[in-house]
Design a protein around this motif. Structure first.
Motif, PDB file in Angstrom:
ATOM      1  N   ALA A 129      -0.357  -9.462   1.735  1.00 37.05           N
ATOM      2  CA  ALA A 129      -0.402  -9.323   3.193  1.00 37.05           C
ATOM      3  C   ALA A 129       1.012  -9.327   3.762  1.00 37.05           C
ATOM      4  O   ALA A 129       1.837 -10.159   3.386  1.00 37.05           O
ATOM      5  N   GLN A 130       1.303  -8.409   4.688  1.00 36.76           N
ATOM      6  CA  GLN A 130       2.619  -8.319   5.316  1.00 36.76           C
ATOM      7  C   GLN A 130       2.603  -9.078   6.641  1.00 36.76           C
ATOM      8  O   GLN A 130       1.735  -8.855   7.487  1.00 36.76           O
ATOM      9  N   LEU A 131       3.597  -9.966   6.823  1.00 41.96           N
ATOM     10  CA  LEU A 131       3.639 -10.851   7.975  1.00 41.96           C
ATOM     11  C   LEU A 131       4.963 -10.729   8.702  1.00 41.96           C
ATOM     12  O   LEU A 131       5.973 -10.331   8.124  1.00 41.96           O
ATOM     13  N   ILE A 132       4.956 -11.116   9.978  1.00 41.83           N
ATOM     14  CA  ILE A 132       6.181 -11.302  10.754  1.00 41.83           C
ATOM     15  C   ILE A 132       6.295 -12.795  11.033  1.00 41.83           C
ATOM     16  O   ILE A 132       5.369 -13.408  11.574  1.00 41.83           O
ATOM     17  N   LEU A 133       7.434 -13.402  10.654  1.00 40.05           N
ATOM     18  CA  LEU A 133       7.681 -14.817  10.881  1.00 40.05           C
ATOM     19  C   LEU A 133       8.676 -14.976  12.029  1.00 40.05           C
ATOM     20  O   LEU A 133       9.713 -14.312  12.041  1.00 40.05           O
ATOM     21  N   TYR A 134       8.369 -15.856  12.967  1.00 44.45           N
ATOM     22  CA  TYR A 134       9.226 -16.072  14.123  1.00 44.45           C
ATOM     23  C   TYR A 134       9.953 -17.413  14.009  1.00 44.45           C
ATOM     24  O   TYR A 134       9.516 -18.330  13.302  1.00 44.45           O
ATOM     25  N   LYS A 161       8.444 -20.906  14.260  1.00 47.90           N
ATOM     26  CA  LYS A 161       7.551 -21.262  13.145  1.00 47.90           C
ATOM     27  C   LYS A 161       6.115 -20.780  13.350  1.00 47.90           C
ATOM     28  O   LYS A 161       5.177 -21.333  12.773  1.00 47.90           O
ATOM     29  N   THR A 162       5.941 -19.752  14.174  1.00 47.45           N
ATOM     30  CA  THR A 162       4.655 -19.066  14.256  1.00 47.45           C
ATOM     31  C   THR A 162       4.766 -17.752  13.501  1.00 47.45           C
ATOM     32  O   THR A 162       5.865 -17.301  13.162  1.00 47.45           O
ATOM     33  N   TRP A 163       3.613 -17.142  13.216  1.00 52.40           N
ATOM     34  CA  TRP A 163       3.623 -15.870  12.505  1.00 52.40           C
ATOM     35  C   TRP A 163       2.450 -15.014  12.969  1.00 52.40           C
ATOM     36  O   TRP A 163       1.506 -15.496  13.583  1.00 52.40           O
ATOM     37  N   LYS A 164       2.530 -13.729  12.646  1.00 46.48           N
ATOM     38  CA  LYS A 164       1.405 -12.835  12.876  1.00 46.48           C
ATOM     39  C   LYS A 164       1.457 -11.728  11.833  1.00 46.48           C
ATOM     40  O   LYS A 164       2.463 -11.529  11.143  1.00 46.48           O
ATOM     41  N   TYR A 165       0.344 -11.006  11.701  1.00 46.76           N
ATOM     42  CA  TYR A 165       0.300  -9.907  10.745  1.00 46.76           C
ATOM     43  C   TYR A 165       1.168  -8.752  11.240  1.00 46.76           C
ATOM     44  O   TYR A 165       1.190  -8.439  12.431  1.00 46.76           O
ATOM     45  N   ALA A 166       1.890  -8.134  10.298  1.00 44.57           N
ATOM     46  CA  ALA A 166       2.760  -7.015  10.658  1.00 44.57           C
ATOM     47  C   ALA A 166       1.950  -5.786  11.025  1.00 44.57           C
ATOM     48  O   ALA A 166       2.352  -4.988  11.874  1.00 44.57           O
ATOM     49  N   ASN A 167       0.799  -5.640  10.396  1.00 43.74           N
ATOM     50  CA  ASN A 167      -0.048  -4.473  10.629  1.00 43.74           C
ATOM     51  C   ASN A 167      -0.802  -4.627  11.950  1.00 43.74           C
ATOM     52  O   ASN A 167      -1.518  -5.610  12.162  1.00 43.74           O
ATOM     53  N   LEU A 168      -0.643  -3.666  12.858  1.00 52.80           N
ATOM     54  CA  LEU A 168      -1.290  -3.735  14.169  1.00 52.80           C
ATOM     55  C   LEU A 168      -2.807  -3.794  14.040  1.00 52.80           C
ATOM     56  O   LEU A 168      -3.477  -4.524  14.775  1.00 52.80           O
ATOM     57  N   ASP A 215      -4.521  -5.130  11.683  1.00 50.09           N
ATOM     58  CA  ASP A 215      -4.893  -6.495  11.300  1.00 50.09           C
ATOM     59  C   ASP A 215      -4.864  -7.428  12.502  1.00 50.09           C
ATOM     60  O   ASP A 215      -5.748  -8.272  12.678  1.00 50.09           O
ATOM     61  N   ARG A 216      -3.841  -7.298  13.350  1.00 48.23           N
ATOM     62  CA  ARG A 216      -3.753  -8.156  14.537  1.00 48.23           C
ATOM     63  C   ARG A 216      -4.920  -7.897  15.483  1.00 48.23           C
ATOM     64  O   ARG A 216      -5.458  -8.818  16.095  1.00 48.23           O
ATOM     65  N   GLU A 217      -5.304  -6.642  15.609  1.00 51.55           N
ATOM     66  CA  GLU A 217      -6.406  -6.294  16.504  1.00 51.55           C
ATOM     67  C   GLU A 217      -7.740  -6.818  16.000  1.00 51.55           C
ATOM     68  O   GLU A 217      -8.683  -6.995  16.782  1.00 51.55           O
ATOM     69  N   ALA A 218      -7.834  -7.090  14.704  1.00 48.52           N
ATOM     70  CA  ALA A 218      -9.095  -7.572  14.130  1.00 48.52           C
ATOM     71  C   ALA A 218      -9.522  -8.908  14.731  1.00 48.52           C
ATOM     72  O   ALA A 218     -10.710  -9.251  14.719  1.00 48.52           O
ATOM     73  N   PHE A 219      -8.570  -9.677  15.256  1.00 42.93           N
ATOM     74  CA  PHE A 219      -8.875 -10.988  15.828  1.00 42.93           C
ATOM     75  C   PHE A 219      -9.322 -10.907  17.285  1.00 42.93           C
ATOM     76  O   PHE A 219      -9.799 -11.889  17.838  1.00 42.93           O
ATOM     77  N   LYS A 220      -9.139  -9.739  17.902  1.00 41.36           N
ATOM     78  CA  LYS A 220      -9.396  -9.610  19.332  1.00 41.36           C
ATOM     79  C   LYS A 220     -10.686  -8.837  19.600  1.00 41.36           C
ATOM     80  O   LYS A 220     -11.160  -8.071  18.766  1.00 41.36           O
ATOM     81  N   ASN A 221     -11.228  -9.038  20.775  1.00 41.10           N
ATOM     82  CA  ASN A 221     -12.364  -8.241  21.259  1.00 41.10           C
ATOM     83  C   ASN A 221     -13.516  -8.211  20.256  1.00 41.10           C
ATOM     84  O   ASN A 221     -14.047  -7.160  19.919  1.00 41.10           O
ATOM     85  N   ILE A 222     -13.892  -9.394  19.767  1.00 43.36           N
ATOM     86  CA  ILE A 222     -15.026  -9.492  18.843  1.00 43.36           C
ATOM     87  C   ILE A 222     -16.313  -9.185  19.611  1.00 43.36           C
ATOM     88  O   ILE A 222     -16.561  -9.733  20.681  1.00 43.36           O
ATOM     89  N   ALA A 223     -17.103  -8.289  19.076  1.00 44.05           N
ATOM     90  CA  ALA A 223     -18.344  -7.890  19.737  1.00 44.05           C
ATOM     91  C   ALA A 223     -19.325  -9.061  19.812  1.00 44.05           C
ATOM     92  O   ALA A 223     -19.336  -9.940  18.949  1.00 44.05           O
ATOM     93  N   ILE A 277     -15.615 -22.185  18.121  1.00 43.92           N
ATOM     94  CA  ILE A 277     -16.066 -21.162  17.176  1.00 43.92           C
ATOM     95  C   ILE A 277     -14.995 -20.091  16.976  1.00 43.92           C
ATOM     96  O   ILE A 277     -14.908 -19.473  15.917  1.00 43.92           O
ATOM     97  N   GLU A 278     -14.131 -19.898  17.978  1.00 39.78           N
ATOM     98  CA  GLU A 278     -13.059 -18.916  17.849  1.00 39.78           C
ATOM     99  C   GLU A 278     -12.061 -19.334  16.771  1.00 39.78           C
ATOM    100  O   GLU A 278     -11.555 -18.493  16.025  1.00 39.78           O
ATOM    101  N   ALA A 279     -11.787 -20.623  16.674  1.00 38.25           N
ATOM    102  CA  ALA A 279     -10.882 -21.109  15.635  1.00 38.25           C
ATOM    103  C   ALA A 279     -11.471 -20.853  14.250  1.00 38.25           C
ATOM    104  O   ALA A 279     -10.754 -20.493  13.312  1.00 38.25           O
ATOM    105  N   ILE A 280     -12.773 -21.045  14.123  1.00 33.97           N
ATOM    106  CA  ILE A 280     -13.445 -20.761  12.859  1.00 33.97           C
ATOM    107  C   ILE A 280     -13.364 -19.270  12.557  1.00 33.97           C
ATOM    108  O   ILE A 280     -13.081 -18.849  11.424  1.00 33.97           O
ATOM    109  N   LYS A 281     -13.598 -18.460  13.575  1.00 36.26           N
ATOM    110  CA  LYS A 281     -13.497 -16.998  13.434  1.00 36.26           C
ATOM    111  C   LYS A 281     -12.118 -16.581  12.961  1.00 36.26           C
ATOM    112  O   LYS A 281     -11.972 -15.745  12.060  1.00 36.26           O
ATOM    113  N   ASN A 282     -11.076 -17.151  13.554  1.00 35.35           N
ATOM    114  CA  ASN A 282      -9.711 -16.775  13.191  1.00 35.35           C
ATOM    115  C   ASN A 282      -9.415 -17.073  11.728  1.00 35.35           C
ATOM    116  O   ASN A 282      -8.791 -16.267  11.027  1.00 35.35           O
TER     117      ASN A 282
END
Length: 261
Positions: free
Chosen positions: A60-65, A68-75, A77-85, A154-159
């Protein structure tokens, strides 16, 4: 048995582990955590860059800030966490469910149809509490456990659940996510595939939050068999419900001594 091997492999890559190792462009080894933070593991130098990139041991490709937070480099992948049906259908356990297995760790359990599924207590409760198998030669499997690891919602579990799939892009593919109401409980549902030991399996999972953590059920089969068996797997995972917590270690009361006259 094949499904026991699959289960053991799942445990080591599950989101319950909640961390992975990654290497930055500067050859700095870090640990990244499902909660969204990271820390240096191999060297003590301070991180002086505003950000850097890293690749986990699973690809997995990540961006580290610097904070000390991080997120996925792939857009994507980042969108997968948002707008869950949100699926407005109300799911319930099958009417044919005639048996209940309950957790030792939380007030959760699984109702199942014993004509279709067999439940076995796990040999190692660290990995699962129950394992399930479908009819002979069906190649249908499942497992259930609850964890006392408190989550905010439940969102934390989802993440964390989504992160467990995206953290191994070379082996796993996320196919569908949604919030559901199952047996009156808000749940997170996930459908994904995973390559294990050269074979590819499709998984359907349900999660719900408990007072001190969460309960999780997964039903799965070989990917080439999922089309004809998906409905049956759905019936299994929709058996996840609230249930009275059991205490298997509770000893039976000692009878009073017998008095002889």
């Amino acid at each position: 048995m094949k499904h026991l091997f699959v289960l053991s492999m799942l445990v080591y890559s599950s989101f319950a582990k909640s961390q992975a190792l990654a290497m930055t462009n500067e050859k700095m080894e870090v640990a990244v955590f499902a909660e969204g933070n990271w820390e240096i593991r191999k060297i003590s130098d301070e991180f002086n860059l505003p950000q850097t990139t890293a690749v986990t041991e699973n690809g997995a490709q990540l961006i580290l800030y610097k904070d000390k937070t991080w997120k996925y480099a792939n857009l994507k992948d980042r969108e997968a966490f948002k707008n869950i049906a949100v699926n407005k259908k109300l799911f319930t356990k099958p009417t044919s469910a005639d048996s209940l297995v309950s957790s030792e760790r939380a007030d959760g359990g699984v109702y199942l149809d014993t004509k279709k599924w067999k439940a076995y207590e796990s040999d190692d409760i660290r990995f699962s509490e129950y394992q399930f198998t479908g009819p002979d030669a069906s190649e249908l499997y499942g497992y259930f456990y609850c964890i006392n690891s408190k989550k905010e919602n439940i969102e934390a579990i989802k993440n964390e659940a989504i992160g467990s799939i995206l953290s191994s892009p070379n082996n796993s593919t996320l196919k569908k996510t949604e919030y559901r109401t199952v047996n009156g409980l808000p749940m997170f549902h996930m459908y994904y595939s995973k390559k294990i030991d050269g074979d590819r399996f499709d998984f359907l999972d349900n999660y719900f939050q408990t007072a001190y953590g969460y309960c999780h059920i997964s039903g799965y089969t070989y990917s080439n068999l999922v089309a004809k068996n998906k409905e049956e797997i759905e019936k299994l995972i929709n058996g996840l419900s609230k249930a009275e917590q059991v205490n298997k270690n509770q000893q039976a009361p000692v009878p009073p001594p017998q008095v002889y006259k």
